[in-house]
Design a protein around this motif. Structure first.
Motif, mmCIF file in Angstrom:
data_model
loop_
_atom_site.group_PDB
_atom_site.id
_atom_site.type_symbol
_atom_site.label_atom_id
_atom_site.label_comp_id
_atom_site.label_asym_id
_atom_site.label_seq_id
_atom_site.Cartn_x
_atom_site.Cartn_y
_atom_site.Cartn_z
ATOM 1 N N ILE A 584 30.369 37.960 34.359
ATOM 2 C CA ILE A 584 30.424 38.145 35.810
ATOM 3 C C ILE A 584 29.386 39.200 36.198
ATOM 4 N N PRO A 585 28.335 38.815 36.932
ATOM 5 C CA PRO A 585 27.376 39.815 37.415
ATOM 6 C C PRO A 585 27.994 40.612 38.562
ATOM 7 N N LEU A 586 28.000 41.923 38.435
ATOM 8 C CA LEU A 586 28.647 42.775 39.440
ATOM 9 C C LEU A 586 27.640 43.351 40.434
ATOM 10 N N GLU A 587 26.558 43.904 39.940
ATOM 11 C CA GLU A 587 25.533 44.491 40.794
ATOM 12 C C GLU A 587 24.180 44.237 40.147
ATOM 13 N N THR A 603 39.641 40.825 25.858
ATOM 14 C CA THR A 603 39.071 42.133 26.186
ATOM 15 C C THR A 603 37.876 41.975 27.120
ATOM 16 N N TRP A 604 37.785 42.866 28.103
ATOM 17 C CA TRP A 604 36.643 42.911 29.008
ATOM 18 C C TRP A 604 35.760 44.106 28.662
ATOM 19 N N HIS A 605 34.460 43.934 28.884
ATOM 20 C CA HIS A 605 33.501 45.023 28.720
ATOM 21 C C HIS A 605 32.643 45.100 29.976
ATOM 22 N N VAL A 606 32.279 46.321 30.336
ATOM 23 C CA VAL A 606 31.397 46.552 31.477
ATOM 24 C C VAL A 606 30.196 47.347 30.992
ATOM 25 N N GLY A 607 29.012 46.934 31.437
ATOM 26 C CA GLY A 607 27.799 47.687 31.123
ATOM 27 C C GLY A 607 26.951 47.846 32.366
ATOM 28 N N ALA A 608 26.420 49.049 32.577
ATOM 29 C CA ALA A 608 25.545 49.310 33.725
ATOM 30 C C ALA A 608 24.374 50.175 33.274
ATOM 31 N N MET A 609 23.202 49.897 33.842
ATOM 32 C CA MET A 609 21.993 50.654 33.524
ATOM 33 C C MET A 609 21.200 50.855 34.802
ATOM 34 N N LEU A 619 32.269 50.080 41.360
ATOM 35 C CA LEU A 619 32.800 49.230 40.301
ATOM 36 C C LEU A 619 34.177 48.726 40.726
ATOM 37 N N ASP A 620 34.230 47.466 41.119
ATOM 38 C CA ASP A 620 35.458 46.815 41.569
ATOM 39 C C ASP A 620 36.031 46.026 40.399
ATOM 40 N N LEU A 621 37.249 46.355 39.980
ATOM 41 C CA LEU A 621 37.856 45.735 38.805
ATOM 42 C C LEU A 621 38.712 44.517 39.153
ATOM 43 N N SER A 622 38.438 43.889 40.268
ATOM 44 C CA SER A 622 39.243 42.734 40.691
ATOM 45 C C SER A 622 39.072 41.531 39.776
ATOM 46 N N PHE A 623 38.098 41.543 38.881
ATOM 47 C CA PHE A 623 37.939 40.438 37.933
ATOM 48 C C PHE A 623 39.010 40.451 36.841
ATOM 49 N N LEU A 624 39.726 41.555 36.684
ATOM 50 C CA LEU A 624 40.771 41.649 35.671
ATOM 51 C C LEU A 624 41.969 40.771 36.020
ATOM 52 N N GLU A 625 42.673 40.321 34.984
ATOM 53 C CA GLU A 625 43.928 39.620 35.206
ATOM 54 C C GLU A 625 45.013 40.614 35.618
ATOM 55 N N GLU A 626 46.124 40.097 36.099
ATOM 56 C CA GLU A 626 47.239 40.950 36.524
ATOM 57 C C GLU A 626 47.736 41.822 35.381
ATOM 58 N N GLY A 627 48.239 42.997 35.729
ATOM 59 C CA GLY A 627 48.817 43.883 34.739
ATOM 60 C C GLY A 627 48.060 45.189 34.616
ATOM 61 N N GLU A 653 44.004 54.446 32.992
ATOM 62 C CA GLU A 653 44.887 53.292 33.151
ATOM 63 C C GLU A 653 44.544 52.653 34.498
ATOM 64 N N VAL A 654 44.182 51.366 34.481
ATOM 65 C CA VAL A 654 43.690 50.706 35.689
ATOM 66 C C VAL A 654 44.360 49.351 35.865
ATOM 67 N N THR A 655 44.166 48.753 37.054
ATOM 68 C CA THR A 655 44.615 47.392 37.353
ATOM 69 C C THR A 655 43.472 46.674 38.069
ATOM 70 N N ASN A 656 43.719 45.421 38.434
ATOM 71 C CA ASN A 656 42.677 44.675 39.151
ATOM 72 C C ASN A 656 42.548 45.114 40.606
ATOM 73 N N GLU A 657 43.322 46.092 41.011
ATOM 74 C CA GLU A 657 43.169 46.670 42.348
ATOM 75 C C GLU A 657 42.381 47.981 42.325
#
Length: 677
Positions: A584-587, A603-609, A619-627, A653-657
């Protein structure tokens, strides 16, 4: 037909073919045909009038002006020689592909509309329109061998347009270039570029590359009156053997024939790919070069294992804190194998020096390759062997058999520096023969990916990119360069950039963007060092590359000594996957910054440069599944703009919100791993 789809992991979800034959007398001399992408956002208009031209609109705005195409064969008529249109066929496809090696995603939606036009000279031109680009190719049905004298491929653009131009000195090249931002109108007929090349128009971005490159010469570009035009390395006829240094690898061409290729007259030609994007970040998920490539020829790919590599050459084997003298010897590489096993890395490369240069069948005193391969197997670590392409060519059968007999899991042929028809066919020969011996292939000193990785999935990565090693002798691998690559070179396919150096410094470009009193404008921390190289980026910029840059065979370029010294960073890097189920391209902004999220299993990974400029990104984590999710973060430290190795790690500790803001230092980065709690 069902066997075809099974063998290539193609899931057919919809297929419609509309065939319409009209005898040539029913066609006038002028015809205009239209072809739209499935989502109707891209329109292609094709005109047949003493030849064939096409133009493209994106959302109703011109992104490519009328551009002529043709194929000139020796002693045979071409499309501009008064030939007649004889047939028209339309075709719609909606399928899902499952690549054997998941570079960007587990599945690829292959949806397009197609138009094929056949002519009285036994040419067919096929256009395909996708939601993210168009492609065309020639096909000939001629009952004799043919000689391709030239191919006309115009790319004309509305003004004003700019290009990110990978300027080359000549066809003899590793294709490791910087992308020079220029006005298209300023590119001259004497300016030569390899592909992929990106053009920025007012309507959107258009990237030119190719795929299904087989038995033909690669596509390059030069300036033309209205834009750019394709050009090709002609077939080599004379070579400078014995006249240049590094005789085991260099074979410059001193004379070329007056033709591009010779082949059977019944064939298809490479696809000319024009990837199209409204936003820069849309380029990050474009997979047209895979979709249009020749399907896999391998019935069994279960032995193809992506993974990470402990790599020796970049760091010059500069181990320290060990009880032996490091170098090209058995003890050093056993140490690399121990490190790989300790950190869960799948492979170690034996790069240049494991055999006496010029003889792949020879041995080097103090370098027990059979013992290293045996030791690696005992530790669960596979060994990949480097080879000069020229020595490999000259000793091909016996060398390939030796690799297999030794128990190597892959090869890294290097220094090709060409993509004329002769060399392209040697790539195919290596891929095929390596697959028969269950060997992975990582091409270096190579041209860009052009479809071979789908046909032979054991071609797991390749170079053809100005990578980390350039820090050993130049200032070229800047943060701006690094944030350009994902939008251009990476669209063609995986790139073995070889990231992960732990010696980090502020380079000259980034330093100019740092403001503090008493700054000496001539000062910089980065130094060119061949034997103890460093990066022009922060530590976390290097770490983020493992998520942002795509290579199913991903190098860890620094020494085991350096990684153990920086074990927290090394342990994180070692756990970053090299293949992905979802991207998923974020920015993203070409040459400025990039941020991407990728999923591997659960597992999800995020990388930014970022480039040389410090910046803050959402960084919006709405791509995550519930929980609830555990987020392990590495970010630039508060002093990274002065001390590039400064970083900070933390766990949230984060959620998709959850919505975060991340701060990047000049030349900085950010990376995170998210695991379901």
């Amino acid at each position: 037909m069902e066997g075809y789809f099974d063998a290539n992991k193609r899931i057919r979800t919809g297929l419609v073919t509309l065939a319409l034959f009209i005898a040539s007398p029913c066609f006038g001399e002028e015809h205009t045909f239209t072809l739209a992408s499935p989502d109707k956002n891209i329109d292609v208009e094709i005109e047949v009038n003493q030849g064939v031209s096409y133009q493209i609109a994106l959302d109703g705005k011109s992104i490519l002006l009328p551009s002529n195409i043709d194929l000139q064969l020796e002693s045979l008529p071409s499309l501009s020689d008064g030939i007649r249109l004889t047939d028209k066929k339309s075709h719609q496809v909606n399928e899902v592909l499952e690549p054997e090696v998941r570079v960007k995603s587990q599945k690829i939606l292959d949806s397009y509309n197609q138009l094929s036009l056949s002519f009285s000279n036994n040419y067919t031109v096929t256009f395909r329109a996708f939601n993210n680009g168009i492609a065309y190719r020639f096909e000939t049905d001629i009952n004799q061998d043919i000689v391709v004298i030239d191919e006309l491929a115009e790319f004309n653009f509305p003004a004003p347009s700019t290009t990110y131009f990978p300027k080359e000195e000549g066809f003899y090249s590793h294709n490791e270039r910087s992308y020079l931002k220029e006005k298209v109108s300023d590119i001259k007929a004497t300016d030569l570029a390899s592909t992929p090349t990106l053009i920025d128009t007012e309507a959107g971005k258009l990237l030119i590359t190719e795929t299904a490159l087989e038995n033909y010469a690669g596509l390059w570009l030069i300036g033309s009156e209205k834009g750019l035009k394709g050009t090709f390395a002609h077939y080599p006829t004379q070579k400078a053997v014995g006249e240049t240094p590094w005789q085991d690898r260099n074979e410059p061409i001193t004379h070329r024939a007056k033709y591009i290729a010779k082949s059977s007259g019944k064939r298809t030609y490479p696809w000319r790919v024009l990837a199209i994007a409204k936003q820069d970040k849309d380029l990050l998920t474009n997979q047209l070069t895979y979709q249009l490539a020749i399907p896999s020829k391998l019935a069994d790919t279960s032995w193809i294992k992506p993974g990470k590599v402990a790599w020796d050459w970049f760091n010059a084997n500069n181990l320290h804190g060990v009880d032996f003298e490091a170098g090209l010897n058995t003890a050093t590489y056993k140490h690399y194998i121990d490190f790989a096993a300790e950190y869960g890395l799948e492979y170690v490369i034996l790069d240049e020096g494991w055999y006496p240069l010029g003889d792949l069948m020879g041995t080097v005193a103090g370098f027990d390759v059979p013992e290293l391969i045996r030791y690696g197997k005992e530790k669960g670590v596979g060994i990949i062997l480097w080879a000069s392409w020229l020595t490999l060519r000259d000793q091909f059968d016996e060398a390939m058999d030796r690799f297999q007999q030794l128990g190597a899991v892959g090869i890294k042929p290097d220094f090709f520096q060409r993509d004329d028809q002769e060399m392209v066919q040697f790539y195919w020969k290596i891929a095929k023969e390596a697959a028969e011996r269950e060997l992975l292939v990582d091409f270096h000193g190579s041209y860009k990916p052009a479809g071979l990785r789908r046909t032979y999935p054991n071609v797991i990565s390749r170079e053809g990119v100005k990578g980390l090693e350039w820090n050993k002798w130049s200032y070229d691998s800047t943060p701006e360069h690094n944030t350009t690559l994902p939008f251009i070179r990476q669209v063609a396919g995986p790139m073995d950039y070889t990231p992960g150096v732990m010696s980090n410094a502020i380079g000259p470009a980034a330093f100019e963007n740092i403001n503090y009193s008493g700054k000496d404008s001539n000062h910089q921390d980065f130094t060119i060092r061949f034997m103890r190289p460093m990066s022009q980026t922060t530590r976390v910029h290097q770490m983020a590359m493992f998520t942002v840059f795509e290579s199913p065979l991903q190098m860890m370029a620094d020494t085991p000594s350096q990684y153990r010294k920086n074990s927290e960073c090394a342990a994180f890097i070692a756990k970053v996957p090299t293949v992905w189920d979802e991207t998923i391209p974020l920015e993203g902004s070409i040459g400025d910054f990039v941020m991407v999220a990728r999923k591997h299993q659960s597992t999800w990974h995020v990388g930014a440069m970022t480039d040389e400029n410090a910046r803050t990104l959402p960084l919006d984590l709405s791509f995550l599944e519930e929980g609830k999710w555990k987020m392990v973060i590495f970010e630039d430290g508060p002093n990274a703009k002065h001390w590039a190795e400064d970083y900070r790690s933390k766990t949230l500790e984060v959620t998709n919100e959850t919505k975060l803001y991340i701060s990047l230092a000049p030349g900085g980065g950010y990376t995170a791993r998210l695991s379901k709690m």
